[in-house]
Design a protein around this motif. Structure first.
Motif, PDB file in Angstrom:
ATOM      1  N   PHE A  43       0.823  -1.205   0.000  1.00  0.00           N
ATOM      2  CA  PHE A  43       0.000   0.000   0.000  1.00  0.00           C
ATOM      3  C   PHE A  43       0.863   1.263   0.000  1.00  0.00           C
ATOM      4  O   PHE A  43       0.550   2.251  -0.682  1.00  0.00           O
ATOM      5  N   THR A  44       1.944   1.243   0.754  1.00  0.00           N
ATOM      6  CA  THR A  44       2.851   2.389   0.785  1.00  0.00           C
ATOM      7  C   THR A  44       3.483   2.598  -0.579  1.00  0.00           C
ATOM      8  O   THR A  44       3.649   3.733  -1.044  1.00  0.00           O
ATOM      9  N   ASP A  45       3.821   1.497  -1.234  1.00  0.00           N
ATOM     10  CA  ASP A  45       4.381   1.548  -2.586  1.00  0.00           C
ATOM     11  C   ASP A  45       3.388   2.200  -3.546  1.00  0.00           C
ATOM     12  O   ASP A  45       3.750   3.059  -4.363  1.00  0.00           O
ATOM     13  N   LEU A  46       2.097   1.830  -3.444  1.00  0.00           N
ATOM     14  CA  LEU A  46       1.070   2.382  -4.328  1.00  0.00           C
ATOM     15  C   LEU A  46       0.852   3.875  -4.079  1.00  0.00           C
ATOM     16  O   LEU A  46       0.669   4.652  -5.012  1.00  0.00           O
ATOM     17  N   ILE A  47       0.887   4.275  -2.809  1.00  0.00           N
ATOM     18  CA  ILE A  47       0.635   5.673  -2.449  1.00  0.00           C
ATOM     19  C   ILE A  47       1.811   6.570  -2.804  1.00  0.00           C
ATOM     20  O   ILE A  47       1.642   7.662  -3.353  1.00  0.00           O
ATOM     21  N   THR A  48       3.017   6.118  -2.472  1.00  0.00           N
ATOM     22  CA  THR A  48       4.209   6.951  -2.693  1.00  0.00           C
ATOM     23  C   THR A  48       4.801   6.779  -4.085  1.00  0.00           C
ATOM     24  O   THR A  48       5.624   7.577  -4.517  1.00  0.00           O
ATOM     25  N   GLY A  49       4.402   5.690  -4.783  1.00  0.00           N
ATOM     26  CA  GLY A  49       4.976   5.416  -6.094  1.00  0.00           C
ATOM     27  C   GLY A  49       6.428   5.038  -6.017  1.00  0.00           C
ATOM     28  O   GLY A  49       7.206   5.229  -6.943  1.00  0.00           O
ATOM     29  N   ASN A  50       6.816   4.470  -4.866  1.00  0.00           N
ATOM     30  CA  ASN A  50       8.218   4.124  -4.634  1.00  0.00           C
ATOM     31  C   ASN A  50       8.315   2.667  -4.238  1.00  0.00           C
ATOM     32  O   ASN A  50       7.773   2.265  -3.211  1.00  0.00           O
ATOM     33  N   ASN A  51       8.982   1.870  -5.046  1.00  0.00           N
ATOM     34  CA  ASN A  51       9.103   0.443  -4.723  1.00  0.00           C
ATOM     35  C   ASN A  51      10.353   0.129  -3.932  1.00  0.00           C
ATOM     36  O   ASN A  51      10.831  -0.988  -3.930  1.00  0.00           O
ATOM     37  N   GLN A  52      10.862   1.133  -3.238  1.00  0.00           N
ATOM     38  CA  GLN A  52      12.060   0.928  -2.410  1.00  0.00           C
ATOM     39  C   GLN A  52      11.699   0.880  -0.933  1.00  0.00           C
ATOM     40  O   GLN A  52      12.483   1.253  -0.074  1.00  0.00           O
ATOM     41  N   GLN A  53      10.457   0.476  -0.657  1.00  0.00           N
ATOM     42  CA  GLN A  53       9.988   0.456   0.734  1.00  0.00           C
ATOM     43  C   GLN A  53      10.867  -0.412   1.612  1.00  0.00           C
ATOM     44  O   GLN A  53      11.126  -0.073   2.757  1.00  0.00           O
ATOM     45  N   ILE A  54      11.316  -1.566   1.093  1.00  0.00           N
ATOM     46  CA  ILE A  54      12.251  -2.388   1.846  1.00  0.00           C
ATOM     47  C   ILE A  54      13.616  -1.742   1.709  1.00  0.00           C
ATOM     48  O   ILE A  54      14.185  -1.689   0.631  1.00  0.00           O
ATOM     49  N   VAL A  55      14.117  -1.205   2.779  1.00  0.00           N
ATOM     50  CA  VAL A  55      15.320  -0.389   2.744  1.00  0.00           C
ATOM     51  C   VAL A  55      16.546  -1.222   2.423  1.00  0.00           C
ATOM     52  O   VAL A  55      16.740  -2.295   2.989  1.00  0.00           O
ATOM     53  N   GLU A  56      17.343  -0.711   1.495  1.00  0.00           N
ATOM     54  CA  GLU A  56      18.550  -1.418   1.119  1.00  0.00           C
ATOM     55  C   GLU A  56      19.685  -1.016   2.056  1.00  0.00           C
ATOM     56  O   GLU A  56      20.349  -0.017   1.865  1.00  0.00           O
ATOM     57  N   THR A  57      19.869  -1.783   3.077  1.00  0.00           N
ATOM     58  CA  THR A  57      20.923  -1.500   4.034  1.00  0.00           C
ATOM     59  C   THR A  57      21.774  -2.733   4.216  1.00  0.00           C
ATOM     60  O   THR A  57      21.257  -3.838   4.293  1.00  0.00           O
ATOM     61  N   SER A  58      23.071  -2.517   4.265  1.00  0.00           N
ATOM     62  CA  SER A  58      23.962  -3.656   4.512  1.00  0.00           C
ATOM     63  C   SER A  58      24.077  -3.858   6.008  1.00  0.00           C
ATOM     64  O   SER A  58      24.393  -2.939   6.747  1.00  0.00           O
ATOM     65  N   MET A  59      23.762  -5.053   6.462  1.00  0.00           N
ATOM     66  CA  MET A  59      23.793  -5.350   7.883  1.00  0.00           C
ATOM     67  C   MET A  59      24.643  -6.593   8.096  1.00  0.00           C
ATOM     68  O   MET A  59      24.361  -7.646   7.533  1.00  0.00           O
ATOM     69  N   SER A  60      25.670  -6.445   8.898  1.00  0.00           N
ATOM     70  CA  SER A  60      26.537  -7.585   9.160  1.00  0.00           C
ATOM     71  C   SER A  60      25.845  -8.546  10.118  1.00  0.00           C
ATOM     72  O   SER A  60      25.003  -8.146  10.912  1.00  0.00           O
ATOM     73  N   MET A  61      26.204  -9.814  10.030  1.00  0.00           N
ATOM     74  CA  MET A  61      25.612 -10.824  10.902  1.00  0.00           C
ATOM     75  C   MET A  61      25.944 -10.555  12.362  1.00  0.00           C
ATOM     76  O   MET A  61      25.203 -10.944  13.256  1.00  0.00           O
ATOM     77  N   SER A  62      27.060  -9.858  12.614  1.00  0.00           N
ATOM     78  CA  SER A  62      27.450  -9.557  13.999  1.00  0.00           C
ATOM     79  C   SER A  62      26.455  -8.615  14.668  1.00  0.00           C
ATOM     80  O   SER A  62      26.286  -8.636  15.885  1.00  0.00           O
ATOM     81  N   ARG A  63      25.758  -7.778  13.869  1.00  0.00           N
ATOM     82  CA  ARG A  63      24.783  -6.837  14.422  1.00  0.00           C
ATOM     83  C   ARG A  63      23.393  -7.457  14.529  1.00  0.00           C
ATOM     84  O   ARG A  63      22.535  -6.930  15.239  1.00  0.00           O
ATOM     85  N   MET A  64      23.164  -8.536  13.806  1.00  0.00           N
ATOM     86  CA  MET A  64      21.826  -9.122  13.734  1.00  0.00           C
ATOM     87  C   MET A  64      21.258  -9.529  15.097  1.00  0.00           C
ATOM     88  O   MET A  64      20.080  -9.244  15.375  1.00  0.00           O
ATOM     89  N   PRO A  65      22.024 -10.185  15.985  1.00  0.00           N
ATOM     90  CA  PRO A  65      21.447 -10.580  17.282  1.00  0.00           C
ATOM     91  C   PRO A  65      20.885  -9.404  18.084  1.00  0.00           C
ATOM     92  O   PRO A  65      19.775  -9.491  18.623  1.00  0.00           O
ATOM     93  N   LEU A  66      21.650  -8.300  18.152  1.00  0.00           N
ATOM     94  CA  LEU A  66      21.191  -7.118  18.892  1.00  0.00           C
ATOM     95  C   LEU A  66      19.961  -6.517  18.227  1.00  0.00           C
ATOM     96  O   LEU A  66      19.013  -6.106  18.909  1.00  0.00           O
ATOM     97  N   GLU A  67      19.964  -6.460  16.890  1.00  0.00           N
ATOM     98  CA  GLU A  67      18.821  -5.930  16.157  1.00  0.00           C
ATOM     99  C   GLU A  67      17.578  -6.780  16.413  1.00  0.00           C
ATOM    100  O   GLU A  67      16.480  -6.257  16.605  1.00  0.00           O
TER     101      GLU A  67
END
Length: 282
Positions: free
Chosen positions: A118-142
């Motif tokens: 729905f956000t994609d349809l309203i904003t016209g932006n298909n980048q809703q899933i943010v492209e961020t590089s996340m290391s596995m070392s940070r994943m547990p805390l996240e």
């Protein structure tokens, strides 16, 4: 004029838990940044490059933003809930039927995926899933933050406090959408705001259906974890993101979400009856 001022004052009081939470978050992140900055300054005492140290400190803060966020959640709980006699967490966090846990997890997953579309349809932006590089070392805390501390404190603030207070002052429909809008604005980003509003509406419906804040916390937690895992997968595999936002991917998501909605309605009817559903939106 007096009536308008009274309404503004009432609204400010109702929203005060969210305002306090935002202030605590800001102060926590600022102090964390200051601590990093001081450490970087002493660690690089031979350098006289204030801007470079500040930029490096900001990067470190962004990579470790979950630390001050968790700290802010704990402080907010201590300030707003711990010594507040008007709040009974025992009543809000009643036991759930074990069969409902899976349904609530699926609802959370469906909500975040449908919200993305729905956000994609309203904003016209298909980048809703943010492209961020996340290391596995940070994943547990996240995972710890997004699955436990954040959904717990946000549900207490926005459903347990703001929604409940709005319900006392206004009609239940206004309280439902008003608390959802407040929850969306709290995220300070158009894409996240729209997604959070969808989650806010669903969380209130879940809270009213089960009469239990634990239910909405599980939905919120599931939505957060789903978003986090998708962000990570999409950052390392772009084809997954293309699949999700393809026509086929959106059809599958909407179909699954529709089935989930049917299951929720069936469960709501069983718990509250048809009159209970009508009362919720009447």
């Amino acid at each position: 004029m007096k009536k308008q001022l009274k309404n503004i004052k009432t609204l400010a009081l109702v929203l005060s838990p969210a305002i306090i939470y935002v202030i605590i978050q800001f102060v926590s992140q600022y102090l964390f940044f200051v601590g990093i900055n001081i450490y970087e300054t002493f660690n690089n005492s031979g350098e006289n490059k204030f801007m470079e140290i500040a930029e490096r400190s900001i990067c470190i803060l962004n990579r470790n933003i979950m630390i001050p966020t968790i700290i802010a959640a704990i402080i907010t709980y201590l300030v707003l809930v711990r010594k507040n006699k008007s709040i009974s967490l025992k009543k809000m966090l009643k036991k759930l039927n074990h069969k409902d846990y899976l349904l609530l997890i699926i609802i959370g997953m469906a909500t975040i995926l449908t919200g993305n579309i729905f956000t994609d349809l309203i904003t016209g932006n298909n980048q809703q899933i943010v492209e961020t590089s996340m290391s596995m070392s940070r994943m547990p805390l996240e995972l710890i933050g997004t699955a436990t501390f954040i959904p717990a404190i946000e549900e207490i603030v926005f459903r347990g406090l703001i929604y409940e207070n709005m319900k006392k002052k206004f009609k239940i429909q206004y309280a439902l959408f008003g608390s959802a809008v407040a929850f969306g604005i709290f995220h300070f980003d158009l894409r996240q705001c729209l997604n959070a509003m969808v989650l806010g509406i669903v969380s209130v419906v879940i809270y009213e259906t089960f009469g239990n804040l634990k239910a909405s916390i599980i939905v919120h937690s599931s939505a957060n974890v789903t978003s986090l895992i998708l962000n990570y997968i999409c950052s390392v595999n772009g084809s997954v993101k293309e699949l999700i936002f393809s026509d086929l991917g959106q059809i599958i998501i909407m179909g699954a979400s529709t089935m989930t909605l049917v299951l929720l309605i069936a469960r709501t009817v069983k718990i509250k009856g048809v009159t209970g559903i009508i009362k919720l939106f009447n």
